[in-house]
Design an enzyme around this catalytic site. Structure first.
Site, PDB file in Angstrom:
ATOM      1  CB  SER A  15      -0.987  -0.013   1.306  1.00  0.00           C
ATOM      2  OG  SER A  15      -1.662  -0.923   1.277  1.00  0.00           O
ATOM      3  N   GLY A  16       2.208   0.947   0.032  1.00  0.00           N
ATOM      4  CA  GLY A  16       3.048   2.265   0.261  1.00  0.00           C
ATOM      5  C   GLY A  16       3.395   2.973  -0.996  1.00  0.00           C
ATOM      6  CG  LEU A  18       9.366   0.602  -4.038  1.00  0.00           C
ATOM      7  CD1 LEU A  18       9.439   0.943  -5.561  1.00  0.00           C
ATOM      8  CD2 LEU A  18      10.404   0.196  -3.175  1.00  0.00           C
ATOM      9  CG  ASP A  51       2.704  -5.816  12.814  1.00  0.00           C
ATOM     10  OD1 ASP A  51       3.884  -5.783  12.333  1.00  0.00           O
ATOM     11  OD2 ASP A  51       2.287  -4.836  13.859  1.00  0.00           O
ATOM     12  CE1 TYR A 141      13.762   3.522   6.762  1.00  0.00           C
ATOM     13  CE2 TYR A 141      16.006   4.708   6.287  1.00  0.00           C
ATOM     14  CZ  TYR A 141      14.607   3.923   6.037  1.00  0.00           C
ATOM     15  OH  TYR A 141      14.229   3.570   4.508  1.00  0.00           O
ATOM     16  CE  LYS A 145      15.085  -0.576   4.819  1.00  0.00           C
ATOM     17  NZ  LYS A 145      13.609  -1.090   4.434  1.00  0.00           N
ATOM     18  CB  ALA A 169      19.910   6.547  -2.992  1.00  0.00           C
ATOM     19  CB  ILE A 171      12.180   6.433  -4.116  1.00  0.00           C
ATOM     20  CG1 ILE A 171      13.071   5.321  -3.740  1.00  0.00           C
ATOM     21  CG2 ILE A 171      11.545   6.052  -5.046  1.00  0.00           C
ATOM     22  CD1 ILE A 171      12.731   4.118  -3.089  1.00  0.00           C
TER      23      ILE A 171
HETATM   24  P1  NAD Z   1       5.864   3.984   2.580  1.00  0.00           P
HETATM   25  O1  NAD Z   1       5.824   4.484   3.734  1.00  0.00           O
HETATM   26  O2  NAD Z   1       5.118   4.810   1.409  1.00  0.00           O
HETATM   27  O3  NAD Z   1       5.491   2.526   2.410  1.00  0.00           O
HETATM   28  C1  NAD Z   1       5.704   1.390   3.398  1.00  0.00           C
HETATM   29  C2  NAD Z   1       4.280   0.547   3.746  1.00  0.00           C
HETATM   30  O4  NAD Z   1       4.764  -0.524   4.759  1.00  0.00           O
HETATM   31  C3  NAD Z   1       3.335   1.480   4.160  1.00  0.00           C
HETATM   32  O5  NAD Z   1       2.117   0.930   3.106  1.00  0.00           O
HETATM   33  C4  NAD Z   1       3.048   0.721   5.453  1.00  0.00           C
HETATM   34  O6  NAD Z   1       1.630   0.855   5.876  1.00  0.00           O
HETATM   35  C5  NAD Z   1       3.603  -0.414   5.320  1.00  0.00           C
HETATM   36  N1  NAD Z   1       4.075  -0.996   6.867  1.00  0.00           N
HETATM   37  C6  NAD Z   1       4.775  -0.170   7.503  1.00  0.00           C
HETATM   38  N2  NAD Z   1       4.881  -1.063   8.767  1.00  0.00           N
HETATM   39  C7  NAD Z   1       4.381  -2.201   8.578  1.00  0.00           C
HETATM   40  C8  NAD Z   1       4.005  -3.409   9.253  1.00  0.00           C
HETATM   41  N3  NAD Z   1       4.500  -3.542  10.634  1.00  0.00           N
HETATM   42  N4  NAD Z   1       3.360  -4.412   8.845  1.00  0.00           N
HETATM   43  C9  NAD Z   1       3.182  -4.296   7.411  1.00  0.00           C
HETATM   44  N5  NAD Z   1       2.960  -3.066   6.679  1.00  0.00           N
HETATM   45  C10 NAD Z   1       3.660  -2.315   7.219  1.00  0.00           C
HETATM   46  O7  NAD Z   1       7.496   3.809   1.994  1.00  0.00           O
HETATM   47  P2  NAD Z   1       8.318   3.908   0.650  1.00  0.00           P
HETATM   48  O8  NAD Z   1       8.713   5.310   0.579  1.00  0.00           O
HETATM   49  O9  NAD Z   1       7.381   3.273  -0.232  1.00  0.00           O
HETATM   50  O10 NAD Z   1       9.477   2.930   0.890  1.00  0.00           O
HETATM   51  C11 NAD Z   1       9.241   1.536   0.840  1.00  0.00           C
HETATM   52  C12 NAD Z   1      10.563   0.766   0.990  1.00  0.00           C
HETATM   53  O11 NAD Z   1      11.809   1.174   0.529  1.00  0.00           O
HETATM   54  C13 NAD Z   1      10.893   0.961   2.517  1.00  0.00           C
HETATM   55  O12 NAD Z   1      11.475  -0.467   3.114  1.00  0.00           O
HETATM   56  C14 NAD Z   1      12.083   1.933   2.678  1.00  0.00           C
HETATM   57  O13 NAD Z   1      12.735   1.688   3.820  1.00  0.00           O
HETATM   58  C15 NAD Z   1      12.939   1.803   1.541  1.00  0.00           C
HETATM   59  N6  NAD Z   1      13.355   2.953   0.839  1.00  0.00           N
HETATM   60  C16 NAD Z   1      12.604   4.042   0.636  1.00  0.00           C
HETATM   61  C17 NAD Z   1      13.351   5.205   0.191  1.00  0.00           C
HETATM   62  C18 NAD Z   1      12.570   6.468  -0.144  1.00  0.00           C
HETATM   63  O14 NAD Z   1      13.208   7.437  -0.683  1.00  0.00           O
HETATM   64  N7  NAD Z   1      11.280   6.366  -0.205  1.00  0.00           N
HETATM   65  C19 NAD Z   1      14.807   5.211  -0.166  1.00  0.00           C
HETATM   66  C20 NAD Z   1      15.496   4.024   0.422  1.00  0.00           C
HETATM   67  C21 NAD Z   1      14.582   3.027   0.792  1.00  0.00           C
END
Ligand code: NAD
Length: 243
Positions: A15-16, A18, A51, A141, A145, A169, A171
């Site tokens: 749902s996030g 990415l 979760d 954080y 990771k 890096a 996004i």
């Molecule tokens: P986001 O917050 O939009 O999406 C994360 C999703 O994980 C959300 O839908 C959230 O509800 C879900 N989530 C969180 N905790 C949870 C749990 N306990 N159980 C089930 N679902 C859970 O984040 P994003 O920007 O889409 O990032 C996606 C991934 O990419 C992450 O792992 C993040 O660490 C990594 N990342 C992101 C970036 C960036 O710039 N956005 C950069 C490097 C790495």
């Protein structure tokens, strides 16, 4: 599983920002995909609410959807002041995903790590994945990771699970709720006249569609290594894989 057989996907964190792009790209190429997340944002894709730190919830969803490949993108956003949450979701949660995958017999796990796992506040230029984790992690954080990534890679080949971790890096792109929102807030508050450093900092940004596509490619390429004692018997395709 042979590489020609199609996977059934579960996108954890689908749902996030990415995750939604990954789900859409899988749908666009005709794959079967379900989403596991604590937040429901879908009406047209099988959705499992749960979760990741609850192994049984993950295992039950995996069993129900028959997933053969997990793409795990779930994480709390960077920048929160709650180390315990990062540990619970990213470290314990990712270990629970691994355990659930192994107990259900899922073959592949693609994990979204972060380039931040090797960042300690100083410049990283022309590096690759051989750079070790810093002795002192940047923050909770990035530390969580890194620990999650370590667990994912250590699970490769254990109980039939094949794993890979990707380190994006920054996004950017449609659906982002963090980066652009933060920049816009700075603009709204009239804070754009502050400058930290000499204005020569570099940072890697990747378009979200390309990061999503990298996950699909990683999933497709994740397969049993070819083990052969007599290389003269390898097909050209097998030779290409091990070279
Ligand atoms: P986001 O917050 O939009 O999406 C994360 C999703 O994980 C959300 O839908 C959230 O509800 C879900 N989530 C969180 N905790 C949870 C749990 N306990 N159980 C089930 N679902 C859970 O984040 P994003 O920007 O889409 O990032 C996606 C991934 O990419 C992450 O792992 C993040 O660490 C990594 N990342 C992101 C970036 C960036 O710039 N956005 C950069 C490097 C790495």
């Amino acid at each position: 599983m042979s590489s020609s057989k199609k996977d059934i996907f579960m996108v954890i964190g689908g749902s996030g920002f990415l995750g939604r792009h990954i789900v859409q790209q899988l749908l666009d190429r005709g794959d079967i995909v379900s989403v596991f997340d604590i937040v429901q944002r879908y009406s047209d894709v099988p959705f499992y609410s749960g979760d990741i730190s609850e192994e049984e919830q993950v295992a039950a969803a995996l069993r129900k959807c028959g997933a053969t490949c997990i793409i795990h993108t779930a994480s709390p956003p960077a920048g929160l002041s709650d180390p315990a949450l990062y540990w619970k979701v990213n470290v314990d949660g990712t270990k629970a995903v691994i355990a659930a995958a192994q107990s259900v017999g899922v073959r592949k796990l693609v994990f979204t790590s972060s380039a931040g796992v090797v960042f300690n506040g100083t410049d990283n230029i022309d590096i690759d994945e051989r750079l070790p984790f810093p002795d002192k992690p940047m923050d909770a954080y990035n530390e969580s990771k890194a620990k999650a990534e370590e667990a994912v890679l250590a699970a490769n080949g254990v109980n039939g699970l094949l794993t890979v971790a990707l380190r994006p890096a920054g996004i950017f792109g449609p659906g982002d709720r963090q980066v652009m929102a933060g920049l816009y807030q700075v603009y709204e508050r009239g804070q754009t006249h502050f400058q930290i450093g000499d204005n020569n900092n570099l940072f890697d940004w990747t378009y979200v569609g390309n990061v999503a596509y990298a996950h699909l490619l990683a999933a497709d390429k994740l397969q049993e290594p070819v083990v052969a004692t007599d290389c003269s018997k390898l097909s050209p395709q097998e030779e290409a894989i091990i070279s």
